[in-house]
Design a protein around this motif. Structure first.
Motif, short mmCIF file in Angstrom:
data_model
loop_
_atom_site.label_atom_id
_atom_site.label_comp_id
_atom_site.label_asym_id
_atom_site.label_seq_id
_atom_site.Cartn_x
_atom_site.Cartn_y
_atom_site.Cartn_z
N LEU A 43 -39.52 129.27 95.06
CA LEU A 43 -38.82 129.37 93.75
C LEU A 43 -39.21 128.69 92.37
O LEU A 43 -39.20 129.54 91.43
N PRO A 44 -40.09 127.67 92.41
CA PRO A 44 -40.58 127.41 91.12
C PRO A 44 -41.56 128.54 90.40
O PRO A 44 -41.32 128.76 89.18
N PRO A 45 -42.68 129.05 91.09
CA PRO A 45 -43.44 130.20 90.35
C PRO A 45 -42.28 131.27 89.95
O PRO A 45 -42.87 132.10 88.85
N LEU A 46 -41.28 131.72 90.77
CA LEU A 46 -40.24 132.59 90.17
C LEU A 46 -39.77 132.10 88.97
O LEU A 46 -39.71 133.23 88.09
N ALA A 47 -39.30 131.11 88.78
CA ALA A 47 -38.65 130.49 87.88
C ALA A 47 -39.49 130.39 86.60
O ALA A 47 -39.04 130.91 85.45
N LEU A 48 -40.79 130.06 86.67
CA LEU A 48 -41.67 130.27 85.62
C LEU A 48 -42.05 131.48 85.25
O LEU A 48 -42.06 131.79 83.95
N TRP A 49 -42.18 132.46 86.10
CA TRP A 49 -42.28 133.70 85.56
C TRP A 49 -41.04 134.22 84.67
O TRP A 49 -41.05 134.90 83.55
N MET A 50 -39.79 133.81 85.49
CA MET A 50 -38.61 134.35 84.37
C MET A 50 -38.73 133.59 83.05
O MET A 50 -38.24 134.13 82.27
N ARG A 66 -38.30 141.35 91.93
CA ARG A 66 -38.79 141.43 93.43
C ARG A 66 -40.26 141.56 93.47
O ARG A 66 -40.64 141.20 94.31
N ASP A 67 -40.84 142.29 92.28
CA ASP A 67 -42.47 142.46 92.49
C ASP A 67 -43.02 141.14 92.38
O ASP A 67 -44.00 140.90 93.09
N LYS A 68 -42.33 140.30 91.51
CA LYS A 68 -43.01 138.85 91.36
C LYS A 68 -42.86 138.20 92.41
O LYS A 68 -43.89 137.52 92.93
N LEU A 69 -41.71 138.12 93.37
CA LEU A 69 -41.36 137.62 94.59
C LEU A 69 -42.41 138.01 95.55
O LEU A 69 -42.70 137.15 96.43
N VAL A 70 -42.54 139.20 95.81
CA VAL A 70 -43.71 140.02 96.69
C VAL A 70 -44.90 139.35 96.38
O VAL A 70 -45.74 138.99 97.41
N GLU A 71 -45.29 139.31 95.09
CA GLU A 71 -46.61 138.75 94.82
C GLU A 71 -46.55 136.96 95.15
O GLU A 71 -47.92 136.60 95.67
N ASP A 86 -37.49 140.42 100.00
CA ASP A 86 -36.25 141.08 100.04
C ASP A 86 -35.03 140.21 100.56
O ASP A 86 -33.99 140.03 99.89
N ARG A 87 -35.53 139.68 101.79
CA ARG A 87 -34.47 138.75 102.43
C ARG A 87 -34.18 137.56 101.55
O ARG A 87 -32.96 137.06 101.45
N THR A 88 -35.39 137.04 101.01
CA THR A 88 -35.20 135.70 100.39
C THR A 88 -34.16 136.04 99.24
O THR A 88 -33.49 135.26 98.75
N LEU A 89 -34.56 137.19 98.31
CA LEU A 89 -33.76 137.58 97.05
C LEU A 89 -32.47 137.42 97.37
O LEU A 89 -31.44 137.10 96.63
N THR A 90 -32.16 138.40 98.54
CA THR A 90 -30.83 138.67 99.08
C THR A 90 -29.94 137.22 99.23
O THR A 90 -28.98 137.11 98.96
#
Length: 236
Positions: A43-50, A66-71, A86-90
């Motif tokens: 979650l932290p790198p996803l939040a930083l990207w956001m 989603r693309d960023k989370l896959v990365e 996908d599962r994490t995002l959902t």
């Protein structure tokens, strides 16, 4: 809000994720075995990207998210990163409510605060081996209002959550020596207002207060407007 609100944010996120893990353990939904610590690495790198994508706004479109989370999942070494993403995002949306759908195909954290907190964690993690990475980030965003809270929470996380007062202090000293500006002094003062002397050692806290007082009194180093701002920070 408590002075050490970084601790409140951490406990809130952990509580939501603990509930998620408990639900998964009871078989309520199918998800690969993501430990709390591992989830807190996704979650932290996803939040930083956001934060970088949408600073101060906190919403992004689903597909880039989603693309960023896959990365991120790929970088973490998952065998099926797209499935995990996908599962994490959902499930982060459905079962923890940390991420919510803010509109048709638009996502954001439950509150901008949690994006800022998790982004701060990501910055602190990036500086684990070399704290000058954190200093450089602070320099790049020192005057950016949308990053102010992230910057403060980054040092609070290092000094309070991780317990590395010496590292947090070294970053502050590094920033002050490299910037040598009213903005850096005001930021250091804001950090003390925000956390007391819990993030940096008491000696450095006294040095920051002395530097603020000297800045107010020195009519050659700073313009009058900056001296007023330094004075207000000192008063707080």
């Amino acid at each position: 809000m408590p002075e050490q609100r970084v601790t409140l944010y951490r406990k809130y996120v952990e509580m939501l994720l603990d509930s998620w893990n408990a639900a998964r353990a009871l078989g309520r939904f199918d998800l690969p075995d993501l430990k709390l610590t591992e989830t807190l690495r996704l979650l932290p790198p996803l939040a930083l990207w956001m934060q970088e994508t949408s600073p101060g706004i906190g919403v992004v479109k689903r597909e880039p998210l989603r693309d960023k989370l896959v990365e991120i999942c790929t970088a973490r070494g998952y065998d099926e990163p797209e499935t995990v993403a996908d599962r994490t995002l959902t499930d982060v949306r459905r079962h923890t409510s940390l991420l919510l759908e803010r509109g048709q195909g638009v996502y954001g954290f439950i509150h901008l605060t949690f994006q800022e907190y998790l982004a701060a964690v990501a910055i602190a993690q990036a500086g684990q081996q070399d704290y000058t990475i954190v200093t450089k980030h602070l320099q790049n965003h020192l005057t950016d209002a949308a990053w102010r809270e992230v910057n403060l929470l980054t040092l609070a996380h290092i000094g309070i959550d991780v317990g590395y007062q010496d590292v947090a202090g070294a970053i502050v000293q590094d920033l002050l020596s490299k910037e040598n500006s009213a903005e850096s002094l005001i930021f250091a003062g804001d950090l003390l207002v925000d956390t007391g002397s819990d993030v940096v050692e008491p000696q450095l806290a006294r040095e920051i207060i002395t530097a603020l007082a000297d800045g107010v009194a020195n009519d050659t180093r700073f313009i009058p407007l900056d001296r007023v701002r330094l004075g207000k920070t000192l008063a707080r």
